[in-house]
Design a protein around this motif. Structure first.
Motif, PDB file in Angstrom:
ATOM      1  N   ARG A   1       0.819  -1.327  -0.096  1.00 55.71           N
ATOM      2  CA  ARG A   1       0.074   0.029  -0.030  1.00 55.71           C
ATOM      3  C   ARG A   1       0.979   1.315   0.013  1.00 55.71           C
ATOM      4  O   ARG A   1       0.432   2.253  -0.507  1.00 55.71           O
ATOM      5  CB  ARG A   1      -1.036   0.097   1.174  1.00 55.71           C
ATOM      6  CG  ARG A   1      -1.717  -1.249   1.280  1.00 55.71           C
ATOM      7  CD  ARG A   1      -3.004  -0.928   0.057  1.00 55.71           C
ATOM      8  NE  ARG A   1      -3.740   0.353   0.240  1.00 55.71           N
ATOM      9  CZ  ARG A   1      -5.049   0.423   1.207  1.00 55.71           C
ATOM     10  NH1 ARG A   1      -5.262  -0.695   1.837  1.00 55.71           N
ATOM     11  NH2 ARG A   1      -5.589   1.364   1.358  1.00 55.71           N
ATOM     12  N   LEU A   2       1.999   1.127   0.709  1.00 56.75           N
ATOM     13  CA  LEU A   2       2.910   2.258   0.625  1.00 56.75           C
ATOM     14  C   LEU A   2       3.850   2.409  -0.450  1.00 56.75           C
ATOM     15  O   LEU A   2       4.611   3.509  -0.509  1.00 56.75           O
ATOM     16  CB  LEU A   2       3.780   2.460   2.060  1.00 56.75           C
ATOM     17  CG  LEU A   2       2.626   2.575   3.248  1.00 56.75           C
ATOM     18  CD1 LEU A   2       3.675   2.076   4.621  1.00 56.75           C
ATOM     19  CD2 LEU A   2       2.055   3.684   3.326  1.00 56.75           C
ATOM     20  N   GLY A   3       3.974   1.443  -1.299  1.00 57.29           N
ATOM     21  CA  GLY A   3       4.759   1.390  -2.420  1.00 57.29           C
ATOM     22  C   GLY A   3       6.094   1.449  -2.194  1.00 57.29           C
ATOM     23  O   GLY A   3       7.113   2.207  -2.650  1.00 57.29           O
ATOM     24  N   LEU A   4       6.751   0.750  -1.048  1.00 53.83           N
ATOM     25  CA  LEU A   4       8.111   0.957  -0.448  1.00 53.83           C
ATOM     26  C   LEU A   4       9.046   0.163  -1.263  1.00 53.83           C
ATOM     27  O   LEU A   4       8.775  -0.905  -1.850  1.00 53.83           O
ATOM     28  CB  LEU A   4       8.053   0.264   0.872  1.00 53.83           C
ATOM     29  CG  LEU A   4       7.128   1.152   1.936  1.00 53.83           C
ATOM     30  CD1 LEU A   4       6.988   0.271   3.350  1.00 53.83           C
ATOM     31  CD2 LEU A   4       7.560   2.325   2.320  1.00 53.83           C
ATOM     32  N   ASP A   5      10.282   0.439  -1.402  1.00 48.41           N
ATOM     33  CA  ASP A   5      11.384  -0.137  -1.906  1.00 48.41           C
ATOM     34  C   ASP A   5      11.907  -1.282  -0.905  1.00 48.41           C
ATOM     35  O   ASP A   5      12.456  -2.391  -1.162  1.00 48.41           O
ATOM     36  CB  ASP A   5      12.639   0.549  -2.131  1.00 48.41           C
ATOM     37  CG  ASP A   5      12.101   1.631  -3.439  1.00 48.41           C
ATOM     38  OD1 ASP A   5      11.737   1.344  -4.351  1.00 48.41           O
ATOM     39  OD2 ASP A   5      12.211   2.846  -3.167  1.00 48.41           O
ATOM     40  N   GLN A   6      11.781  -0.861   0.312  1.00 46.53           N
ATOM     41  CA  GLN A   6      12.226  -1.901   1.432  1.00 46.53           C
ATOM     42  C   GLN A   6      11.472  -1.639   2.631  1.00 46.53           C
ATOM     43  O   GLN A   6      10.879  -0.525   2.810  1.00 46.53           O
ATOM     44  CB  GLN A   6      13.848  -1.780   1.881  1.00 46.53           C
ATOM     45  CG  GLN A   6      14.870  -2.092   0.837  1.00 46.53           C
ATOM     46  CD  GLN A   6      16.358  -1.913   1.436  1.00 46.53           C
ATOM     47  OE1 GLN A   6      16.372  -1.682   2.639  1.00 46.53           O
ATOM     48  NE2 GLN A   6      17.280  -1.881   0.662  1.00 46.53           N
ATOM     49  N   LEU A   7      11.441  -2.702   3.465  1.00 46.84           N
ATOM     50  CA  LEU A   7      11.114  -2.724   4.959  1.00 46.84           C
ATOM     51  C   LEU A   7      11.956  -3.040   5.850  1.00 46.84           C
ATOM     52  O   LEU A   7      12.216  -4.505   5.568  1.00 46.84           O
ATOM     53  CB  LEU A   7       9.637  -3.210   4.928  1.00 46.84           C
ATOM     54  CG  LEU A   7       9.023  -3.468   6.347  1.00 46.84           C
ATOM     55  CD1 LEU A   7       7.427  -3.135   6.181  1.00 46.84           C
ATOM     56  CD2 LEU A   7       9.191  -4.273   7.199  1.00 46.84           C
ATOM     57  N   TRP A   8      12.366  -2.431   6.832  1.00 45.97           N
ATOM     58  CA  TRP A   8      13.202  -2.864   7.732  1.00 45.97           C
ATOM     59  C   TRP A   8      12.507  -3.258   8.811  1.00 45.97           C
ATOM     60  O   TRP A   8      11.744  -2.594   9.809  1.00 45.97           O
ATOM     61  CB  TRP A   8      14.221  -1.664   8.124  1.00 45.97           C
ATOM     62  CG  TRP A   8      15.088  -1.086   7.299  1.00 45.97           C
ATOM     63  CD1 TRP A   8      15.296  -1.571   5.871  1.00 45.97           C
ATOM     64  CD2 TRP A   8      16.179   0.010   7.334  1.00 45.97           C
ATOM     65  NE1 TRP A   8      16.335  -0.851   5.479  1.00 45.97           N
ATOM     66  CE2 TRP A   8      16.724   0.136   6.118  1.00 45.97           C
ATOM     67  CE3 TRP A   8      16.589   0.532   8.500  1.00 45.97           C
ATOM     68  CZ2 TRP A   8      17.684   0.920   6.027  1.00 45.97           C
ATOM     69  CZ3 TRP A   8      17.495   1.405   8.206  1.00 45.97           C
ATOM     70  CH2 TRP A   8      18.153   1.863   6.945  1.00 45.97           C
ATOM     71  N   TRP A   9      12.509  -4.681   9.141  1.00 47.54           N
ATOM     72  CA  TRP A   9      11.835  -5.413  10.178  1.00 47.54           C
ATOM     73  C   TRP A   9      13.138  -5.297  11.487  1.00 47.54           C
ATOM     74  O   TRP A   9      13.907  -5.733  11.561  1.00 47.54           O
ATOM     75  CB  TRP A   9      11.659  -6.648   9.840  1.00 47.54           C
ATOM     76  CG  TRP A   9      11.086  -7.599  10.892  1.00 47.54           C
ATOM     77  CD1 TRP A   9      11.206  -7.648  12.021  1.00 47.54           C
ATOM     78  CD2 TRP A   9       9.797  -8.472  10.612  1.00 47.54           C
ATOM     79  NE1 TRP A   9      10.341  -8.745  12.617  1.00 47.54           N
ATOM     80  CE2 TRP A   9       9.670  -9.052  11.702  1.00 47.54           C
ATOM     81  CE3 TRP A   9       9.055  -8.739   9.377  1.00 47.54           C
ATOM     82  CZ2 TRP A   9       8.459 -10.196  11.800  1.00 47.54           C
ATOM     83  CZ3 TRP A   9       7.843  -9.592   9.384  1.00 47.54           C
ATOM     84  CH2 TRP A   9       7.889 -10.233  10.495  1.00 47.54           C
TER      85      TRP A   9
END
Length: 201
Positions: free
Chosen positions: A34-42
């Protein structure tokens, strides 16, 4: 911290993940889409200052469990907060911002955290550092109307139909994203495993 390139949009999803579960995975999937992210840092934290650490599995175990659950290569599991002695989210965001110029970050949290967000250390600083995406969680849907954070920053709320623009906005800016919800919780899982005599990890 994970490697990023200037201009990327990156979601920051932090928690103790004790243990991580399908609900966390679902939040990550929704945020990426939904946010169109390149990455997500968990970001696996050393521990939550607002919670007891008596049932906290080791950081190494929580990182390993999170990596096993993380949905896809765009999700980067990291525990850099422990290495740098960061305890509070406001400290972490300031640290990340200082070391990653040119990156468009969004702070991501479940709606269950929105209800108590005003108890967090320097919560207004958090809201004014990066845009925030709040992902719906069971029993917490109305938090976007009733929470102190929502009322304080009602002028900065972005319609969820425009969630993909959030990373390009200056804070304060936040949105509430509805979608599939998982009823799982780390607290309940720990309770079930304790009753069965099974370790969290």
């Amino acid at each position: 911290m994970p490697h990023v390139e200037r201009g990327m949009s990156v979601g920051l999803f932090g928690g103790s993940f004790n243990p991580p579960h399908r609900g966390h995975e679902l939040v990550a999937e929704i945020a990426l889409r939904r946010l169109g992210l390149d990455q997500l840092w968990w970001m696996v934290t050393p521990g939550n200052p607002l919670k007891s650490h008596s049932e906290l599995a080791s950081l190494e175990d929580r990182v390993a469990m999170s990596r096993a659950l993380a949905p896809g290569p765009r999700v980067k599991v990291t525990a850099f907060e422990a290495a740098h002695g960061l305890r509070y989210t406001a400290e972490t965001l300031a640290f990340v911002k200082a070391r990653n110029p040119g990156i468009r970050f969004v702070w991501i949290m479940g709606a269950d955290n929105l209800r108590s967000f005003h108890h967090w250390q320097d919560w207004r600083t958090i809201a004014e550092t990066f845009p925030i995406a709040v992902i719906d969680r069971p029993g917490s849907t109305l938090a976007y109307l009733s929470s102190k954070m929502a009322k304080t920053y009602t002028h900065a709320r972005v319609d969820e139909d425009d969630a993909a623009t959030l990373a390009s906005l200056n804070a304060p800016a936040w949105t509430f994203i509805h979608g599939p919800r998982s009823s799982l919780s780390s607290t309940a899982i720990r309770g079930e495993r304790a009753a069965a005599g099974t370790p969290v990890s």
